[in-house]
Design a protein around this motif. Structure first.
Motif: not given
Length: 270
Positions: A79-81, A74-76, A87-94, A22-29
């Protein structure tokens, strides 16, 4: 480490990954999307004169072929979120599973310090080093026919970087009894850097060059935003997961201390 503890860390790692996403999404947007929009506008402006030379039928045909299945708004947003959170869930689990294996084995660090070290190492090995070899380009830049090749080379660089980092950690642990912790860490880090430089020289370069007409400032803005998003993602994950892991492991650590105290014989005055 008990299976129940690993499961608890896995769940908390995925939660931390969502929050970091969520933090990364805000900065990416806020910081990333403007450069993406400007890049697409540059591409459309550059291709417009070529389209004007075609007939009406060809123009209509091109418009039908280039019609987007998903609109840019929609993409921005959605889709971006979605992409960042998955990606965050995957990296968090690994990362939580790696944390469970590293805790107590890479030095006398607590959960917070271990999570911070793990997040920093992951940012460097998984993103920064591959980025230095194959930096990110805006979506409208480059030849679409080379996307598969570029993606393969980027993931190959990630694999090499992670493997070299694992080898460096193992070498550092084996050198520590003879050289000391600090000297062993410096030697292992230096070996990793040398190996990465050799990999940079051996792997093929990115032949999909940036067009000369593309503004250098816009390219720099996009790449800086990409690095910033990844840095924020891993920093937020390290801080959040460190706090959650420490809270989860506190009862276990307290029980271990109590067991050690009970096992220690009490000396009575004679």
């Amino acid at each position: 480490m008990h299976a129940s503890t690993v499961r608890t860390l896995l769940v908390r790692g995925m939660i931390a990954g969502v929050l970091a996403g969520l933090c990364a999404f805000v900065l990416a947007y806020v910081a990333g999307e403007p450069s993406v929009r400007d890049s697409i506008a540059q591409e459309e402006a550059h291709s417009a004169p070529a389209h004007q030379h075609g007939g009406q039928e060809n123009q209509q045909s091109r418009e039908e072929e280039e019609e987007e299945l998903v609109s840019r708004p929609v993409q921005s947003t959605f889709g971006l979120a979605t992409g960042v959170l998955v990606y965050g869930v995957a990296l968090g689990g690994i990362a939580s599973l790696v944390f469970a294996g590293c805790l107590g084995r890479i030095g006398r660090f607590g959960p917070r310090a271990t999570a911070a070290l793990l997040a920093g190492a992951a940012f460097v090995t998984v993103y920064l080093v591959p980025f230095l070899k194959y930096p990110a380009n805006p979506p409208a830049v480059g030849n679409p026919d080379t996307i598969g090749k570029r993606t393969t080379l980027f993931f190959l660089m990630i694999l090499l970087s992670v493997l070299l980092a694992v080898i460096a950690v193992i070498a550092g642990r084996r050198l520590a009894p003879r050289l000391g912790n600090w000297n062993a860490a410096v030697a292992a880090g230096g070996g990793y850097i040398v190996a990465v430089v050799v990999a940079f020289l051996l792997l093929p370069a990115n032949t999909d060059a940036i067009p000369a007409t593309f503004p250098a400032a816009l390219l720099w803005e996009f790449r800086l935003a990409s690095i910033g998003v990844q840095a924020l993602l891993w920093t937020a994950f390290g801080l959040i997961f460190g706090a959650l892991a420490e809270r989860a492991l506190r009862p276990r650590q307290a029980a271990a201390v109590a067991a050690d105290s009970a096992a220690t014989p009490v000396r009575t005055a004679g």
